[in-house]
Write an enzyme that holds these catalytic residues in place. Sequence first.
Site, PDB file in Angstrom:
ATOM      1  N   ARG A  58      38.542   4.447 106.461  1.00 60.77           N
ATOM      2  CA  ARG A  58      39.218   4.889 105.236  1.00 60.77           C
ATOM      3  C   ARG A  58      40.579   5.438 105.625  1.00 60.77           C
ATOM      4  NH1 ARG A  58      36.251   2.122 102.959  1.00 60.77           N
ATOM      5  NH2 ARG A  58      34.833   2.549 101.233  1.00 60.77           N
TER       6      ARG A  58
ATOM      7  N   GLU B 116      46.501   3.451  99.522  1.00 56.47           N
ATOM      8  CA  GLU B 116      46.342   2.010  99.274  1.00 56.47           C
ATOM      9  C   GLU B 116      46.052   1.656  97.813  1.00 56.47           C
ATOM     10  OE1 GLU B 116      42.892   1.283 101.901  1.00 56.47           O
ATOM     11  OE2 GLU B 116      41.762   0.693 100.115  1.00 56.47           O
TER      12      GLU B 116
ATOM     13  N   HIS C 284      42.546  -4.070 103.384  1.00 55.10           N
ATOM     14  CA  HIS C 284      41.141  -3.705 103.131  1.00 55.10           C
ATOM     15  C   HIS C 284      40.280  -4.962 102.964  1.00 55.10           C
ATOM     16  CE1 HIS C 284      38.706   0.008 101.726  1.00 55.10           C
ATOM     17  NE2 HIS C 284      37.904  -0.881 102.278  1.00 55.10           N
TER      18      HIS C 284
END
Length: 335
Positions: free
Chosen positions: A234, A263, A295
């Site tokens: 993360r 993000e 991601h």
Amino acid sequence: MKVAIFSSKPYDREFLSAANHAQLHELTFYEARLTAQTCPLAAGFRAICAFVNDQLDAHVLLTLAREGVELIAMRCAGFNNVDLRATEQLNLTVTRVPAYSPYSVAEHTMGLILALNRKLHKSYNRVRDGNLSVDGLMGFDLHGRTAGIVGTGKIGSVVARILHGFGCHLLAYDVNENPELKAYGLRYVPKLELLEKSDVITLHCPLMPDTYHLIDEEALARMKRGAMLVNTSRGALIDTRAVIRALKSGRLGYLGLDVYEEEADLFYQDLSNRVIQDDVFSRMLTFPNVIITGHQAFFTQNALEGIAEETIRNLTAFEQGERPPGLITAEKVVV
Ligand code: NAD
């Protein structure tokens, strides 16, 4: 059960619809990210299904509860974006998909490590441009190097096994030790020792108040000069501004990211015709020794099948009054 799926992409529709083959649930797919502005779309749905960058803060959750939503079904492992205190107060049930192909993320992590080391992102472009010079592409043997793994849960332990196969010495830091990994020569050490001794550091712990900015200015200062840092976990595990300073000074030799602390406004969108407004992100894109993916570490066919099937299982169990397999409580995660 009527379920509103937020942040949905064509592949979500494909895999969730296939997993819902018994037609137990009426799935409505919204492309919109769940935010304070879009949460009224959940009116009339008993469940919503959300993803990593959906906004599930107290305000949104209150609106969802008022609209009649009872279940938040996360179609991911992490749940750092869900305010669990608020869900508890509002009596909202929260589920996630705790395990779905740890190989997907572990293998992507290896992809970043190998690409950064051997500068594959540069050689790909060079060769296509007819430049077959290898100047500037020199890497190092992973064999014999020390890799530090922060978090040896499902994903971190697969990474440990793969790195063992490459002949790396393995150090790990975790609040819970996994004794099985000692068979791979992995040694648990304090965080400081891992930072000081590792050539490659890879992060696989969840984002929690304890782990927020785990890699900050101080941690970077303890790392070996020129070490590699990889984060597929993360974004906010890393203080991005501190990392940029470490890249500029040369203290950090390589950075591989699949996640970024800001993000939510960038990832999963095609921004190729727009000017990116996030100057910190844009600065990171200028470094030759940084690779960023958006991601996508989870994004394999196997993982998408697993996520969709487990999400449908969670929905069905909830509807039938059973305990969903991926139930999350405020105190602890029930896997
Ligand atoms: P997991 O729960 O199996 O393992 C997490 C490990 O972190 C556990 O061993 C736990 O003890 C450890 N940990 C907890 N707190 C810690 C701390 N303060 N310091 C050090 N270690 C600590 O989780 P997992 O399935 O291996 O996933 C790890 C993370 O990967 C998830 O939390 C998620 O954020 C991220 N993830 C990213 C993607 C992606 O596509 N990039 C996909 C799935 C998961």
